[in-house]
Design a protein around this motif. Structure first.
Motif, mmCIF file in Angstrom:
data_model
loop_
_atom_site.group_PDB
_atom_site.id
_atom_site.type_symbol
_atom_site.label_atom_id
_atom_site.label_comp_id
_atom_site.label_asym_id
_atom_site.label_seq_id
_atom_site.Cartn_x
_atom_site.Cartn_y
_atom_site.Cartn_z
ATOM 1 N N THR A 398 -29.911 -65.987 -60.163
ATOM 2 C CA THR A 398 -30.112 -64.539 -60.011
ATOM 3 C C THR A 398 -28.931 -63.900 -59.303
ATOM 4 N N VAL A 399 -28.462 -64.530 -58.225
ATOM 5 C CA VAL A 399 -27.296 -63.992 -57.504
ATOM 6 C C VAL A 399 -26.069 -63.974 -58.420
ATOM 7 N N LEU A 400 -25.883 -65.039 -59.183
ATOM 8 C CA LEU A 400 -24.738 -65.104 -60.102
ATOM 9 C C LEU A 400 -24.791 -63.979 -61.130
ATOM 10 N N LEU A 401 -25.982 -63.727 -61.669
ATOM 11 C CA LEU A 401 -26.117 -62.678 -62.677
ATOM 12 C C LEU A 401 -25.916 -61.288 -62.072
ATOM 13 N N LEU A 402 -26.388 -61.090 -60.853
ATOM 14 C CA LEU A 402 -26.145 -59.811 -60.186
ATOM 15 C C LEU A 402 -24.641 -59.586 -59.988
ATOM 16 N N LEU A 403 -23.939 -60.644 -59.606
ATOM 17 C CA LEU A 403 -22.485 -60.519 -59.440
ATOM 18 C C LEU A 403 -21.794 -60.254 -60.770
ATOM 19 N N ALA A 404 -22.221 -60.944 -61.826
ATOM 20 C CA ALA A 404 -21.625 -60.717 -63.152
ATOM 21 C C ALA A 404 -21.852 -59.276 -63.597
ATOM 22 N N THR A 405 -23.058 -58.761 -63.342
ATOM 23 C CA THR A 405 -23.358 -57.373 -63.686
ATOM 24 C C THR A 405 -22.481 -56.412 -62.905
ATOM 25 N N ALA A 406 -22.389 -56.635 -61.587
ATOM 26 C CA ALA A 406 -21.610 -55.748 -60.721
ATOM 27 C C ALA A 406 -20.140 -55.751 -61.112
ATOM 28 N N VAL A 407 -19.595 -56.927 -61.382
ATOM 29 C CA VAL A 407 -18.185 -57.018 -61.748
ATOM 30 C C VAL A 407 -17.928 -56.296 -63.072
ATOM 31 N N GLY A 408 -18.836 -56.457 -64.042
ATOM 32 C CA GLY A 408 -18.656 -55.765 -65.311
ATOM 33 C C GLY A 408 -18.610 -54.258 -65.148
ATOM 34 N N VAL A 409 -19.567 -53.705 -64.397
ATOM 35 C CA VAL A 409 -19.603 -52.255 -64.187
ATOM 36 C C VAL A 409 -18.381 -51.786 -63.400
ATOM 37 N N ALA A 410 -18.061 -52.517 -62.323
ATOM 38 C CA ALA A 410 -16.962 -52.091 -61.451
ATOM 39 C C ALA A 410 -15.613 -52.184 -62.150
ATOM 40 N N VAL A 411 -15.384 -53.241 -62.908
ATOM 41 C CA VAL A 411 -14.113 -53.383 -63.620
ATOM 42 C C VAL A 411 -13.958 -52.279 -64.666
ATOM 43 N N ALA A 412 -15.033 -52.001 -65.418
ATOM 44 C CA ALA A 412 -14.957 -50.943 -66.433
ATOM 45 C C ALA A 412 -14.667 -49.596 -65.787
ATOM 46 N N ASP A 413 -15.329 -49.315 -64.668
ATOM 47 C CA ASP A 413 -15.084 -48.050 -63.983
ATOM 48 C C ASP A 413 -13.647 -47.959 -63.481
ATOM 49 N N ALA A 414 -13.133 -49.056 -62.938
ATOM 50 C CA ALA A 414 -11.761 -49.049 -62.422
ATOM 51 C C ALA A 414 -10.748 -48.842 -63.536
ATOM 52 N N VAL A 415 -10.982 -49.477 -64.694
ATOM 53 C CA VAL A 415 -10.039 -49.351 -65.809
ATOM 54 C C VAL A 415 -10.062 -47.939 -66.384
ATOM 55 N N VAL A 416 -11.275 -47.395 -66.587
ATOM 56 C CA VAL A 416 -11.394 -46.077 -67.215
ATOM 57 C C VAL A 416 -10.936 -44.967 -66.285
ATOM 58 N N SER A 417 -11.331 -45.040 -65.014
ATOM 59 C CA SER A 417 -10.985 -43.983 -64.065
ATOM 60 C C SER A 417 -9.595 -44.140 -63.473
ATOM 61 N N GLY A 418 -9.018 -45.346 -63.570
ATOM 62 C CA GLY A 418 -7.708 -45.587 -63.000
ATOM 63 C C GLY A 418 -7.713 -45.772 -61.498
ATOM 64 N N SER A 419 -8.896 -45.997 -60.935
ATOM 65 C CA SER A 419 -9.012 -46.181 -59.487
ATOM 66 C C SER A 419 -10.075 -47.218 -59.202
ATOM 67 N N ALA A 420 -9.802 -48.086 -58.210
ATOM 68 C CA ALA A 420 -10.753 -49.120 -57.822
ATOM 69 C C ALA A 420 -11.493 -48.750 -56.531
ATOM 70 N N ASP A 421 -11.518 -47.443 -56.216
ATOM 71 C CA ASP A 421 -12.140 -47.018 -54.963
ATOM 72 C C ASP A 421 -13.627 -47.351 -54.911
ATOM 73 N N ARG A 422 -14.312 -47.349 -56.077
ATOM 74 C CA ARG A 422 -15.757 -47.593 -56.092
ATOM 75 C C ARG A 422 -16.107 -49.058 -56.303
ATOM 76 N N PHE A 423 -15.105 -49.933 -56.405
ATOM 77 C CA PHE A 423 -15.384 -51.330 -56.750
ATOM 78 C C PHE A 423 -16.345 -51.960 -55.739
ATOM 79 N N GLY A 424 -16.011 -51.902 -54.469
ATOM 80 C CA GLY A 424 -16.860 -52.494 -53.442
ATOM 81 C C GLY A 424 -18.224 -51.840 -53.366
ATOM 82 N N GLN A 425 -18.265 -50.516 -53.554
ATOM 83 C CA GLN A 425 -19.541 -49.800 -53.526
ATOM 84 C C GLN A 425 -20.476 -50.288 -54.622
ATOM 85 N N LEU A 426 -19.938 -50.455 -55.824
ATOM 86 C CA LEU A 426 -20.767 -50.859 -56.952
ATOM 87 C C LEU A 426 -21.278 -52.291 -56.789
ATOM 88 N N VAL A 427 -20.436 -53.181 -56.277
ATOM 89 C CA VAL A 427 -20.883 -54.554 -56.033
ATOM 90 C C VAL A 427 -21.983 -54.565 -54.971
#
Length: 529
Positions: A398-427
């Motif tokens: 369960t923890v692994l899947l939560l991390l996989a989910t968080a990384v997917g959302v955070a990476v996509a947001d960082a790539v599209v927005s051009g900023s990784a400011d929300r990466f830690g927040q989303l995880v």
């Protein structure tokens, strides 16, 4: 003796065995789709709102991948179907896959088909009965969906066409699963093959819709979505899934005659004559049995996170002129629109993670019913160690899947927005739901300990949590009812601040449920209750 003799008796047997599963599947699929469709009706009430929605999603590859071809988005019916396509299509397909494999390959793997074949039962009767039951369930779902959308005020022709499309999709994947059940001698492998075909079909449909190519016409999902309800309303594409289902059914029948009962067309590769050190412990055995499913769950959730996360940059355009939809996201405007969107999609993805947690806990019941638990407990391994070993793998997965989910959302947001400011927040926002998922897993474990036959009730609870989280505001569900969901109690970060008191309370509830699970397993015989 006819190869179909006894088919009627097998149909009655499968209906008896599915007296709980079938109503749950049908009720969950139809209920969630209708609740979602009902909530959409008042959101896009003006031409301007519909035009803004169409302009946003028609140019969004992520939206097309998730929901299908953007057709008739200038109508409330077209927008409604664009919103519910994913739930209806995937839900109906998974129902067909799981129930068909349950009544074919799983019955053979457990040895029950061989016992029945010792009597007066035709070789093809179990397969025919499974297809009749699952095909009938698909038709019922399609009919209920069509009538429900019509009752919501949408045009009858488009509503019934959509219902017919979902029925044809269910019938097609029942036939796909029937062929998969002939290939391998293990139910898990058959499920994997059928789900992989569903994923490939969805991918081909997405590729064709985005690029405008012919890939859509190689996909059963593309065929049923090509009917364009509330748009052109074409009935002829439904001939393709019906023809495919007929060909696959004939193929499954022919393959059944080319193999022994209990065997698959592809022989199982013999394992190593010596067990590894990992298999000498209960957690190692549990991990070995779940590693493939855990891997594919992680891949699927990460890809889902990437798709939904990439859509965050466009959410402001879609919501800034629609206060009702913005309210559904729990936001008012500005940057809150983006954070509210991420809070909602993280909740939905976490509920999917909870599905893995529940299914993993239910593997304890499978270990008992198939006799493997007795072999482990015949050694010096105590019940508590056996139970905790499986639950530890469930928790780690369960923890692994939560991390996989968080990384997917955070990476996509960082790539599209051009900023990784929300990466830690989303995880952090994703991991904040861990206690809530643990409560659902604890409930599944407690039911396994005390009354394993009632384990299916957890899926009802999870479906209720989904409806509360996704549609609670629009359906005006009372706050007291919504707060029964542990996911609703968890702060919807990053829009809301973290509440450690709630996290502590949910953690204590999860621990209490695990204690109940241990006490319950101690009081009953293995394989009983």
């Amino acid at each position: 003796m006819s190869t179909l003799i006894g088919t009627g008796e097998m149909v009655r047997l499968f209906l008896r065995l599915d007296r709980i599963h079938l109503p749950l599947w049908i009720g969950a699929i139809v209920g969630i789709v209708v609740a979602s469709a009902s909530a959409v009706q008042g959101v896009y009430s003006t031409p301007a709102l519909r035009a803004g929605y169409a302009a946003t999603v028609s140019n969004s590859p992520a939206a097309i991948v998730m929901s299908g071809p953007p057709q008739a988005l200038d109508t409330v019916g077209g927008i409604t179907l664009f919103e519910v396509n994913l739930t209806a299509a995937v839900g109906t397909s998974l129902m067909a896959i799981f129930l068909t494999v349950r009544h074919t390959r799983a019955e053979e793997e457990a040895g029950r088909t061989e016992l029945l074949r010792a009597g007066v039962l035709g070789r093809h009767a179990p397969l025919a009965a499974a297809l009749v039951v699952v095909g009938g369930a698909s038709v019922v779902i399609g009919l209920l969906l069509g009538l429900s959308l019509w009752a919501l005020g949408l045009p009858a022709s488009g509503s019934l066409l959509f219902g017919a499309a979902m029925a044809c999709l269910g019938v097609t994947f029942a036939a796909v699963s029937a062929v998969a059940a002939q290939i391998t001698e293990h139910a898990r492998a058959a499920l994997g093959i059928a789900v992989a075909v569903l994923g490939l079909s969805w991918g081909l449909r997405s590729l064709g819709d985005i690029e405008g190519g012919a890939a859509t016409w190689f996909s059963p999902v593309g065929w049923v979505q090509a009917v364009h309800p509330f748009g052109e309303e074409r009935w002829w594409p439904l001939l393709l899934p019906l023809a495919c289902a007929a060909v696959l059914t004939v193929t499954a029948v022919l393959l059944t005659g080319r193999r022994d009962v209990g065997a698959g067309l592809v022989a199982t590769r013999p394992g190593s004559p010596r067990a590894s050190a990992l298999l000498s412990s209960v957690p190692g055995l549990a991990l070995r049995q779940q590693r493939s499913s855990l891997f594919w769950w992680a891949v699927g959730l990460c890809l889902g996170g990437l798709a939904l996360g990439s859509f965050g940059h466009e959410v402001t355009t879609m919501l800034e002129d629609n206060p009702e939809l913005a309210s559904m996201m729990g936001s008012e405007g500005g940057e809150d629109l983006v954070t509210g969107y991420f809070g909602l999609i993280l909740l939905i993805l976490v509920l999917v993670v909870a599905c893995f947690t529940v299914s993993s806990v239910h593997r304890l019941r499978s270990e008992e019913s198939q006799g493997r638990a007795e072999f482990v407990l015949a050694t010096k391994t105590p019940r508590r160690s056996w139970q905790f070993g499986w639950l530890a793998v469930t928790g780690g997965g369960t923890v692994l899947l939560l991390l996989a989910t968080a990384v997917g959302v955070a990476v996509a947001d960082a790539v599209v927005s051009g900023s990784a400011d929300r990466f830690g927040q989303l995880v952090g926002a994703t991991l904040a739901y861990l206690p809530a998922v643990a409560v659902i897993g604890g409930l599944a474990a407690a039911l396994h300990g005390w009354a394993p036959r009632l384990g299916g009730l957890v899926w009802v609870v999870l479906a209720g949590c989904f409806v509360v989280g996704w549609l609670g505001d629009l359906l005006k569900i009372p706050a007291a009812v919504r707060d029964l969901s542990p996911f609703n109690l968890t702060p919807r970060m990053p829009l809301e601040a973290m509440d450690w008191t709630v996290v502590a309370i949910l953690t204590l509830v999860a621990i209490a449920l695990l204690v109940l699970a241990v006490l319950g397993l101690r009081r009953r015989d293995i394989g009983s209750a």
